[in-house]
Design a protein around this motif. Sequence first.
Motif, PDB file in Angstrom:
ATOM      1  N   ASN A 124       7.256 -28.251 -19.364  1.00  8.97           N
ATOM      2  CA  ASN A 124       6.491 -27.628 -18.286  1.00  8.97           C
ATOM      3  C   ASN A 124       5.898 -26.297 -18.725  1.00  8.97           C
ATOM      4  OD1 ASN A 124       6.987 -29.702 -16.580  1.00  8.97           O
ATOM      5  ND2 ASN A 124       8.746 -28.701 -15.566  1.00  8.97           N
ATOM      6  N   ARG A 147      12.176 -38.183  -8.032  1.00 12.14           N
ATOM      7  CA  ARG A 147      12.099 -37.208  -6.959  1.00 12.14           C
ATOM      8  C   ARG A 147      12.065 -37.899  -5.593  1.00 12.14           C
ATOM      9  NH1 ARG A 147       6.537 -34.441  -6.260  1.00 12.14           N
ATOM     10  NH2 ARG A 147       6.312 -36.379  -5.103  1.00 12.14           N
ATOM     11  N   ASP A 154      17.459 -36.296 -21.927  1.00 14.75           N
ATOM     12  CA  ASP A 154      17.439 -36.949 -23.234  1.00 14.75           C
ATOM     13  C   ASP A 154      16.034 -37.054 -23.816  1.00 14.75           C
ATOM     14  OD1 ASP A 154      20.081 -37.183 -22.897  1.00 14.75           O
ATOM     15  OD2 ASP A 154      20.094 -39.334 -22.413  1.00 14.75           O
ATOM     16  N   PHE A 155      15.020 -36.887 -22.971  1.00 14.86           N
ATOM     17  CA  PHE A 155      13.664 -37.117 -23.446  1.00 14.86           C
ATOM     18  C   PHE A 155      12.851 -35.848 -23.600  1.00 14.86           C
ATOM     19  CE2 PHE A 155      15.168 -40.490 -20.713  1.00 14.86           C
ATOM     20  CZ  PHE A 155      15.314 -41.508 -21.653  1.00 14.86           C
ATOM     21  N   GLU A 156      13.435 -34.683 -23.288  1.00 16.78           N
ATOM     22  CA  GLU A 156      12.676 -33.442 -23.362  1.00 16.78           C
ATOM     23  C   GLU A 156      13.644 -32.290 -23.639  1.00 16.78           C
ATOM     24  OE1 GLU A 156      10.860 -33.166 -19.515  1.00 16.78           O
ATOM     25  OE2 GLU A 156      12.760 -32.858 -18.520  1.00 16.78           O
ATOM     26  N   PHE A 166      18.518 -33.568  -9.874  1.00 13.98           N
ATOM     27  CA  PHE A 166      18.154 -34.624 -10.820  1.00 13.98           C
ATOM     28  C   PHE A 166      17.622 -34.071 -12.135  1.00 13.98           C
ATOM     29  CE2 PHE A 166      17.526 -37.577  -7.016  1.00 13.98           C
ATOM     30  CZ  PHE A 166      18.855 -37.980  -7.090  1.00 13.98           C
ATOM     31  N   LYS A 186      22.102 -42.514 -14.150  1.00 10.19           N
ATOM     32  CA  LYS A 186      21.821 -41.088 -14.283  1.00 10.19           C
ATOM     33  C   LYS A 186      21.940 -40.348 -12.945  1.00 10.19           C
ATOM     34  CE  LYS A 186      20.932 -40.286 -18.622  1.00 10.19           C
ATOM     35  NZ  LYS A 186      21.759 -39.318 -19.397  1.00 10.19           N
ATOM     36  N   ILE A 209      -0.495 -37.369 -10.262  1.00 11.32           N
ATOM     37  CA  ILE A 209       0.418 -38.478 -10.553  1.00 11.32           C
ATOM     38  C   ILE A 209       0.855 -39.160  -9.256  1.00 11.32           C
ATOM     39  CG2 ILE A 209       2.742 -39.020 -11.363  1.00 11.32           C
ATOM     40  CD1 ILE A 209       2.287 -36.860 -13.520  1.00 11.32           C
ATOM     41  N   ARG A 266       3.041 -26.928 -21.000  1.00  9.13           N
ATOM     42  CA  ARG A 266       1.897 -27.424 -20.243  1.00  9.13           C
ATOM     43  C   ARG A 266       1.229 -26.283 -19.487  1.00  9.13           C
ATOM     44  NH1 ARG A 266       1.264 -30.383 -15.585  1.00  9.13           N
ATOM     45  NH2 ARG A 266       3.497 -30.578 -15.167  1.00  9.13           N
ATOM     46  N   ASP A 295       0.679 -32.730 -11.014  1.00 10.19           N
ATOM     47  CA  ASP A 295       1.749 -33.429 -10.320  1.00 10.19           C
ATOM     48  C   ASP A 295       1.198 -34.269  -9.164  1.00 10.19           C
ATOM     49  OD1 ASP A 295       4.319 -34.104  -9.773  1.00 10.19           O
ATOM     50  OD2 ASP A 295       4.623 -32.432  -8.377  1.00 10.19           O
ATOM     51  N   ASN A 355       5.368 -39.512 -14.478  1.00  9.40           N
ATOM     52  CA  ASN A 355       5.388 -40.564 -13.466  1.00  9.40           C
ATOM     53  C   ASN A 355       6.798 -40.879 -13.013  1.00  9.40           C
ATOM     54  OD1 ASN A 355       2.924 -42.166 -12.534  1.00  9.40           O
ATOM     55  ND2 ASN A 355       2.409 -41.613 -14.649  1.00  9.40           N
ATOM     56  N   HIS A 372      18.999 -33.345 -14.858  1.00 11.95           N
ATOM     57  CA  HIS A 372      19.569 -33.893 -16.076  1.00 11.95           C
ATOM     58  C   HIS A 372      19.020 -35.259 -16.439  1.00 11.95           C
ATOM     59  CE1 HIS A 372      21.681 -35.589 -12.689  1.00 11.95           C
ATOM     60  NE2 HIS A 372      22.022 -36.612 -13.479  1.00 11.95           N
ATOM     61  N   VAL A 373      18.355 -35.928 -15.454  1.00  9.57           N
ATOM     62  CA  VAL A 373      17.970 -37.326 -15.669  1.00  9.57           C
ATOM     63  C   VAL A 373      17.137 -37.495 -16.931  1.00  9.57           C
ATOM     64  CG1 VAL A 373      16.623 -39.248 -14.743  1.00  9.57           C
ATOM     65  CG2 VAL A 373      18.128 -37.930 -13.243  1.00  9.57           C
ATOM     66  N   PHE A 374      16.235 -36.547 -17.129  1.00  6.85           N
ATOM     67  CA  PHE A 374      15.309 -36.730 -18.244  1.00  6.85           C
ATOM     68  C   PHE A 374      15.658 -35.848 -19.443  1.00  6.85           C
ATOM     69  CE2 PHE A 374      13.243 -37.914 -14.349  1.00  6.85           C
ATOM     70  CZ  PHE A 374      12.806 -39.190 -14.657  1.00  6.85           C
ATOM     71  N   LEU A 405       8.567 -30.321  -8.413  1.00  9.15           N
ATOM     72  CA  LEU A 405       8.847 -31.104  -9.610  1.00  9.15           C
ATOM     73  C   LEU A 405      10.309 -31.064 -10.020  1.00  9.15           C
ATOM     74  CD1 LEU A 405       6.576 -32.221 -11.881  1.00  9.15           C
ATOM     75  CD2 LEU A 405       8.027 -30.707 -13.208  1.00  9.15           C
ATOM     76  N   LYS A 454       8.808 -41.738 -22.415  1.00 10.47           N
ATOM     77  CA  LYS A 454       8.278 -40.438 -22.846  1.00 10.47           C
ATOM     78  C   LYS A 454       6.802 -40.326 -22.504  1.00 10.47           C
ATOM     79  CE  LYS A 454      11.437 -38.818 -26.397  1.00 10.47           C
ATOM     80  NZ  LYS A 454      11.780 -38.830 -27.846  1.00 10.47           N
TER      81      LYS A 454
END
Lengths: 592, 282
Positions: free
Chosen positions: A20, B265, A13-15, A7, B232, A134, A23, A131, B259, A9-11, A2, B254
């Motif tokens: 994890n 990835r 802004d949203f977390e 990568f 990004k 998904i 969860r 994971d 997904n 840093h990509v998300f 995961l 969010k």
Amino acid sequence: MLDDASFDHVFADFEDGRENIRRFLGILGLLLPDLDLIFEGDDGTKTTEAPYLPELDNTDLAVLRASIADGSVGFTHCRGRLYATAVVPPLAGYLLLLFPEQYSISDPLAVMGQMVTNCIELARNRFEQHDLAIVNEQLQRQIEVMKRQHLQLIEDNHRQFRIIQQKEKEYARELESEIAGRTAELRETNQRLETASRMKSDFLANMSHELRTPMNAIIGFSGILEETPLNGEQLDYARTIRTSADSLLALINDILDLAKIEAGKLSLEINPYDLKELVESVTAMFRIPAKEKGVDVSWYIDSQLTDQYCGDSNRLRQILVNLLGNAMKFTESGGIEVRVEALRDTGGDEIQVRFSVRDTGIGIPAERQKAIFEKFEQADTSTTRKYGGTGLGLSICAQLVELMGGTIDLTSTSGKGSCFFFVIPLISIREDEKESCGSSTIKQAAGSSVHLKVSEGGRRVLLVEDNPVNQKLAMLLLQRQGCLVQVANDGVEALERLKDDFYDLVFMDIQMPNLDGLGATRRIRELERTEEGAGYRALADRDHPIPIVGLSAHARQEDQDQCLKVGMDAYLTKPIIKDQLIKVIQRFLADP
Amino acid sequence: MFNAETIAKKYSDLKTLPHVAIRVNQMVHSGNVTMQDFEEVIRLDPVLVSRLLKLVNSPYFGLVNRVDSIAKAVVFIGMKNLRNLVAVEALRDVFKEGDPAEGFSRKNLWMHSATVAILAEMIATRIFGISGEDCFLAGIIHDIGLVAEDQVAGEQLRAACRLFNAQERSIVEFERESIGTDHCRVGSILARQWNLPEDIQKAIRFHHDRSRDVVPESPIGILQMAEYFAGKVNYAVVTNQVEPLAPSLVKHLKMKLDNYKVIIRDLPSEISKAKELYISDG
């Protein structure tokens, strides 16, 4: 896995980075509901779902951290409570599990340790399964899209296939109708052209009489006019009229000949003739102009050749005159030679003979030689102005030679002279035939009253035929079979002959003036049945009715049927084929 | 100062999209064409034929059997994918030209466009389960306006890029101040000239527009998210400048965070599979 470091840093802004952990704690909490779970991050952050937690200071934390065992769960007491500790990679930090108050370290740790380890492992599996779920979900969607695309492809391809088929069909149809259209057009045009051509030829052929009649009057009367007392000027006019009329008549004859040939209306008239006499007379025609021009005219006939032949001498003369005329026209000095040579004997009475007319004239350029036999062609259009002529002569010659079953050609060198030659089959006449062939001509000339001598061995044949050419031909053929032939020009004359003479066989033409073949036959059969027949020498005192063989140019079955119906015994189509004639003669005359 | 029409016109006068690309695009939407028709049009450019066949046989399409004719390519990858490849080939050279300059280069822009195209297709198929060919085309072509501006008003564009601060305002506002128009307008005009599908024209026109309520599933939404992720992962138009997402897209993201993590990835391997598409031979 995961968390791909690159990568991360990509998300961001949203977390806050602890989704994890939360969860994981949630999943583990379900497995160990009695324990309070705390995650102590490496960055010092604390994550927990527990509503109440005992205060822990740095000393406590140091104690707890010290209990972390490598690869297994560690246990320790802190402020009178039992804690388990564990690292849960890849989560950065460690996990604290706070046991309820009744638990103590005195409990069997090995069993508890195993249980906690299992639960953590299970939680981690479930965590990762999420994971995988998904990934699975996305794969499913991709598969769905691919399925749809696949169907779309199949549909597209099928549609394209149909379009191609459709296009091919349309193309084929277009092509077909195009071809059909063109064919119909061509056929129609062809028909129109044929009709037009035939009408033109018919017209010209039929003009013959209408043109010649006034021409004869002009020529005749201008000749008579010359005989009357005239002054010099008037005589000159009258002569000019006559010579002009002569050339006009020649021209008209040429055109009409050609038209007749094209309309298929020209047929050869077969006569016996003297070859030497013919060649001599033709060259004689050119003696005067030759003398005037200072040109030498000579002739030569192969000694192999006899004198007497059967054929259309008038047309042969026409060809020779034409060729000789041309030679004379285009030759200023030197000589013209007519040669007649036997090429080869084809056996029997037929012999291939080569006629050639050689001159020392202007010659014909090689590139013009092919076209020279075409209508209205001359070697050079300028020759028309210089030498005159219509350009029809050689075309007529070529057609006549063809009609005679031969070929015409030339060799020529520009400036040195030309040699025109043609090869035709000639039918020679044997000595014994000569007289009868000739006598029939005499008979024709003298009327129809001369009786033929009856030789003892010969069978007597009555030939009823109106056309003199056909008479001669049939007579020749019958005489060769040893028959004695007598000719009647029509049905009435035939009945006269039957009254006066005895005959073994009658050949009866169908179409004749006065009384035609059918009528004559009907009458003969009628006479045979009645008393009246006794008055006819040929019909009386016979064992059998007299055999009658029909002769007709019509080859239709109904014509034959009609002949047999009126009482004929057999039927021959014209032109008469020798073998068939022999068969008929053998059938009716075999046994005297 | 320029307006969008002027730039589009000046650019079109200078550079025309190859005839083959325009014709293929028309054919895809005519609905009455056969693979032979494609073959006939594309065959006129033998270099294009060999390049297309190379792309068709690249790992990106993962075909089992080798495709050796355009007609077969149509059969196996479909008309829309063929159209996309023709577009890739047509644009490849366009992005190659120009001098690399501080903050902006066409070469970077090409990598950016290719990444956006790949991401847009991934998002379309993996998140929304819709076919991604149109999104791919929108992605590969969405910044054509920048190329036109670079061609016609290079200095002004560079000035805008130097001033650009993504956290303050969108690039389009800097462009408007410096050039007089922005690459979204210019790009959509060019897309209309080339008769691209209306959805794609719209996606190009609004791919920087955060004011409207963007629907995540729409081509605009997908293109905006792809643009964001490309930035990004270091394929931004201007280095390190990534504009924030529209609120509706943030909300969507969010909810579907896990997904999208999978998509990011998998992105490196997808990019590497599509290498033939974006790497220029020379």
